[in-house]
Design an enzyme around this catalytic site. Structure first.
Site, PDB file in Angstrom:
ATOM      1  N   CYS B 233      -3.145 -28.771  -2.116  1.00 45.99           N
ATOM      2  CA  CYS B 233      -4.723 -28.253  -1.579  1.00 45.99           C
ATOM      3  C   CYS B 233      -5.588 -28.440  -2.738  1.00 45.99           C
ATOM      4  O   CYS B 233      -5.748 -29.587  -2.903  1.00 45.99           O
ATOM      5  CB  CYS B 233      -4.163 -26.561  -1.528  1.00 45.99           C
ATOM      6  SG  CYS B 233      -3.766 -25.734  -3.029  1.00 45.99           S
ATOM      7  N   ARG B 238      -2.565 -22.355  -3.138  1.00 41.23           N
ATOM      8  CA  ARG B 238      -2.462 -22.282  -1.464  1.00 41.23           C
ATOM      9  C   ARG B 238      -1.298 -22.962  -0.650  1.00 41.23           C
ATOM     10  O   ARG B 238      -0.778 -22.796  -0.215  1.00 41.23           O
ATOM     11  CB  ARG B 238      -3.835 -22.480  -0.673  1.00 41.23           C
ATOM     12  CG  ARG B 238      -4.960 -21.791  -1.063  1.00 41.23           C
ATOM     13  CD  ARG B 238      -6.219 -22.343  -0.228  1.00 41.23           C
ATOM     14  NE  ARG B 238      -6.856 -23.235  -1.019  1.00 41.23           N
ATOM     15  CZ  ARG B 238      -7.932 -23.827  -0.772  1.00 41.23           C
ATOM     16  NH1 ARG B 238      -8.411 -23.741   0.208  1.00 41.23           N
ATOM     17  NH2 ARG B 238      -8.592 -24.871  -1.559  1.00 41.23           N
TER      18      ARG B 238
END
Lengths: 100, 277
Positions: B233, B238
């Site tokens: 990410c 994430r």
């Protein structure tokens, strides 16, 4: 909000508003009281998640987006709301949200 | 590996707040969230000042991790339940980090802080005092951590999953929109990467989608189950969420998290980048 002074968001130092598109506002309930700890999502023009913030003690939220069409979606244990936002260019875009 | 081995529900958490051998740990991007109220008895981990080396860009080493967890009163055999804000991004990152250092019993609170708050469950401002332990970590398990050269070699060879939002994938945004956008790295994505935003793996209350929905999501995105996978990410938090979905929930055997992610890749000189979609 009749007669109330214009709300401006608290920004981190060094933010250049000629480059940043700041979508901001206050989440309030039906009586106009600010709602802290509400979850506000910024969705892109396809409805895809872009970011999420939790409102402050004063009900404020703030996103650094880009010019375009966005949707705000707010979730709180007392209610929810959704609103379309059009940001034509960089700068401040105010988008108050009222829980339904 | 089943869902019950790696995830606990808010109901389970509420009933086990004081269970012996169970430690609740809050990990947030907004590290002041804990101070405003947390799960009763939970301790706080600061991903930025405690899990990162404060000089070089890297994690704390094994000895530092051992000292950190010992000081938090966490034992090597404790069951650690991680939770946090941002739909558990940083809690998932900490989960992956605990696994990297070989902690066996670690689970995520499904839905994290968000579901707990939306349910109106109790939050406490009391900071627990836990006696110091003698925590022992293992050497880093690099079978779940990807580095940049491996990512470059993976172009067109392995599944690369970019879990950022479509606007970041296309280079229109450089960070999630709760952060300022001006950054030094170039915008775009690694060639051949699939864009499967992390948010598609979660429900709106922050809980993970069902195994069936997750399988469908990655199959429809074109993930080749016969190949190894690297998720990335912007800074690796994430992608830890997606690593968790693929490796821990769906049981894909060879999934790595590239924690250097876009802030490293997008700053490298001469590497290929694709923009738009």
């Amino acid at each position: 909000m009749c007669g109330a002074p214009a709300q401006t968001p608290t920004l981190p130092p060094g933010i250049d508003l000629s480059k940043e598109t700041v979508i901001y506002g206050v989440v309030t309930d039906q009586d106009g009281a600010p709602v802290p700890s509400a979850y506000v999502r910024l969705l892109d023009s396809s409805g895809d998640f872009t970011a999420e913030v939790v409102t402050s003690a004063t009900g404020d939220f703030r996103f650094f987006a880009a010019p375009g069409t966005w949707t705000l979606s707010v979730l709180h244990r007392t209610g929810a709301a959704r609103k379309a936002v059009h940001a034509l260019e960089a700068g401040l875009v105010e988008a108050p949200l009222i829980l339904e | 590996m089943s869902r019950a081995d790696v995830l606990v529900s808010a109901d389970w958490a509420e009933q086990n707040l004081n269970a012996p051998g169970v430690v609740f740990v809050e990990v947030d991007e907004d590290t002041t969230a804990y101070d405003g109220g947390h799960l009763p008895g939970a301790v706080k981990l600061d991903w930025k000042t405690e899990l990162q080396d404060q000089v070089r860009r890297d994690f704390v080493n094994k000895e530092q991790f051992e000292a950190l967890l010992s000081s938090k009163g966490i034992g090597s055999d404790d069951t650690v339940i991680l939770y946090g804000g941002n739909n558990n991004w940083f809690a998932a990152y900490a989960y992956w980090y605990f696994k990297l250092y070989g902690h066996q019993n670690v689970k995520l609170l499904d839905g994290g802080r968000k579901k707990w708050e939306l349910d109106g469950r109790e939050l406490s401002k009391d900071v627990p005092e836990r006696p110091q332990t003698q925590y022992t970590a293992k050497d880093q398990d690099t079978s779940i951590r990807a580095f940049r050269d491996e990512v470059l070699d993976a172009i067109g060879q392995k599944n690369l999953i970019d879990v950022r939002s479509p606007d970041e994938f296309a280079g229109r945004l450089l960070a999630p929109a709760h952060l300022p956008q001006e950054q030094s790295q170039r915008g775009g994505h690694i060639p051949t990467a699939l864009n499967v935003p992390w948010s598609k793996a979660a429900n709106e209350d922050g809980t993970f989608k069902s195994d069936e929905d997750l399988r469908k999501l990655y199959a429809e995105a074109g993930l080749d189950e016969g190949r190894d996978t690297i998720a990335y990410c912007r800074i690796g938090e994430r992608s830890s969420h997606t690593w968790f979905a693929l490796h821990e929930l769906l049981g894909h055997p060879h999934v790595k998290n590239y924690d250097g992610s876009w802030t490293e890749y997008g700053s490298l000189v001469g590497v290929p980048i694709e923009k738009d979609v």
